[in-house]
Enzyme design. Structure first.
Site, PDB file in Angstrom:
ATOM      1  N   TYR A 137      16.749 -52.284  30.021  1.00 60.70           N
ATOM      2  CA  TYR A 137      18.034 -51.941  30.620  1.00 60.70           C
ATOM      3  C   TYR A 137      17.997 -52.290  32.108  1.00 60.70           C
ATOM      4  O   TYR A 137      17.393 -51.588  32.915  1.00 60.70           O
ATOM      5  CB  TYR A 137      18.321 -50.446  30.478  1.00 60.70           C
ATOM      6  CG  TYR A 137      18.691 -49.970  29.088  1.00 60.70           C
ATOM      7  CD1 TYR A 137      18.916 -50.857  28.043  1.00 60.70           C
ATOM      8  CD2 TYR A 137      18.815 -48.609  28.827  1.00 60.70           C
ATOM      9  CE1 TYR A 137      19.251 -50.406  26.780  1.00 60.70           C
ATOM     10  CE2 TYR A 137      19.158 -48.147  27.568  1.00 60.70           C
ATOM     11  CZ  TYR A 137      19.377 -49.047  26.548  1.00 60.70           C
ATOM     12  OH  TYR A 137      19.719 -48.594  25.304  1.00 60.70           O
ATOM     13  N   GLY A 158      32.892 -46.170  21.687  1.00 58.46           N
ATOM     14  CA  GLY A 158      33.369 -47.538  21.794  1.00 58.46           C
ATOM     15  C   GLY A 158      32.401 -48.409  22.572  1.00 58.46           C
ATOM     16  O   GLY A 158      31.507 -47.934  23.247  1.00 58.46           O
ATOM     17  N   PRO A 185      36.038 -51.075  19.558  1.00 55.48           N
ATOM     18  CA  PRO A 185      36.923 -50.250  20.381  1.00 55.48           C
ATOM     19  C   PRO A 185      37.340 -48.979  19.656  1.00 55.48           C
ATOM     20  O   PRO A 185      37.347 -48.915  18.421  1.00 55.48           O
ATOM     21  CB  PRO A 185      38.125 -51.167  20.626  1.00 55.48           C
ATOM     22  CG  PRO A 185      38.117 -52.111  19.455  1.00 55.48           C
ATOM     23  CD  PRO A 185      36.666 -52.336  19.139  1.00 55.48           C
TER      24      PRO A 185
END
Length: 285
Positions: free
Chosen positions: A65, A215, A220
């Site tokens: 990350y 989402g 979404p």
């Protein structure tokens, strides 16, 4: 919002680490997307410190990350080390960053130890609370054996470098393969990917930790349904999505991520939102 203490708010991760079911995902601390611009490190540090102040005791992170000098694990160390008692940090190993910084490769069994040791150094820990073997990319799960790779993590657990093991982006056969090697404390899969796997986790006392819980990743939110329920509760669609996720099973842990203090406060407030059976029925459609 309606406040209630009737549903369980904690989960015994691995049987011995009690965590709040609403935690925090660190993916967006360094950047909004893997190929997007990096965020200011001081913003991520502020978000992490506020998250812990708000009661977060389970942070989900990974060594992949981030990009360049802005990495989630370094932000966590800077913001929170030395760590307060009871703070559980989970990480993932398996994906390898390519030259562009995007995690597009996959570690071999021989590369996993170095990834675990790097997480220990970057987080300034002597032992990692929970390490997931993250399998594959963002495509369909299953189709490959994870035994050899998971066995490496099981060896590191036996050495005392890891407390609990998890698997991520797996199907039922891969979960069974891992459990035949060592206990599995948590499964982290895409939100809504496999209800059968969630049922198995419930039965076995394994935490189910969906990624993209509100989402993202091309999934979404259904804002029309969520918006109708949210209006009744004076909440936001994202808060309703999180509350519905927590209501779906006592084995579910939610790890919404953000790089914004405002969104952090919004997400954490969702833990106080209790949905009615009518709400849940409308959301299921």
């Amino acid at each position: 919002m309606t406040i209630s203490n009737s549903s369980p708010t904690t989960f015994p991760l691995g049987g011995d680490l009690t965590v709040n079911r609403l935690g925090f995902g660190a993916m967006r601390l360094a950047m909004s997307t893997f190929d997007g611009p990096t965020r200011a490190p001081e913003t991520g540090i502020a978000v992490l410190r506020r998250a812990v102040e708000l009661g977060v005791d389970h942070i989900d992170t990974a060594g992949f990350y981030g990009r360049g000098e802005v990495r989630a694990n370094e932000l966590i160390r800077t913001a929170l080390a030395p760590y307060r008692d009871g703070l559980v940090i989970a990480t993932k190993v398996g994906p390898l960053r390519g030259p562009d910084g995007v995690p597009s490769g996959e570690a071999t069994p021989g590369q996993l130890r170095a990834l675990v040791e790097a997480d220990l150094r970057d987080l300034r820990l002597d032992r990692l609370d929970l390490v997931y073997l993250r399998v594959g990319g963002m495509g369909p799960v299953g189709g490959t054996s994870i035994a050899e790779r998971f066995a490496v993590l099981a060896e590191l657990r036996a050495e005392g470098l890891i407390r609990h093991l998890g698997v991520s982006n797996v199907d039922a056969a891969q979960l069974a393969e891992a459990r035949a090697i060592a206990p599995v404390a948590a499964v982290q899969n895409r939100q809504g990917a496999d209800t059968g796997l969630l049922t198995e986790c419930e039965r076995a006392g394994i935490a189910f930790v969906p990624y993209f819980p509100i989402g993202g990743g091309g999934d979404p939110l259904d804002t029309e349904r969520l918006g109708k329920v949210a209006a009744r509760h004076g909440a936001t669609a994202a808060q309703v999505a999180l509350a519905a996720l927590l209501a779906s099973s006592p084995a579910v842990l939610a790890i919404p991520g953000t790089g914004s203090l405002d969104h952090l406060a919004e997400n954490q407030a969702a833990g106080d939102l209790v949905l009615t059976e009518q709400d849940l029925a409308e959301l299921r459609g």
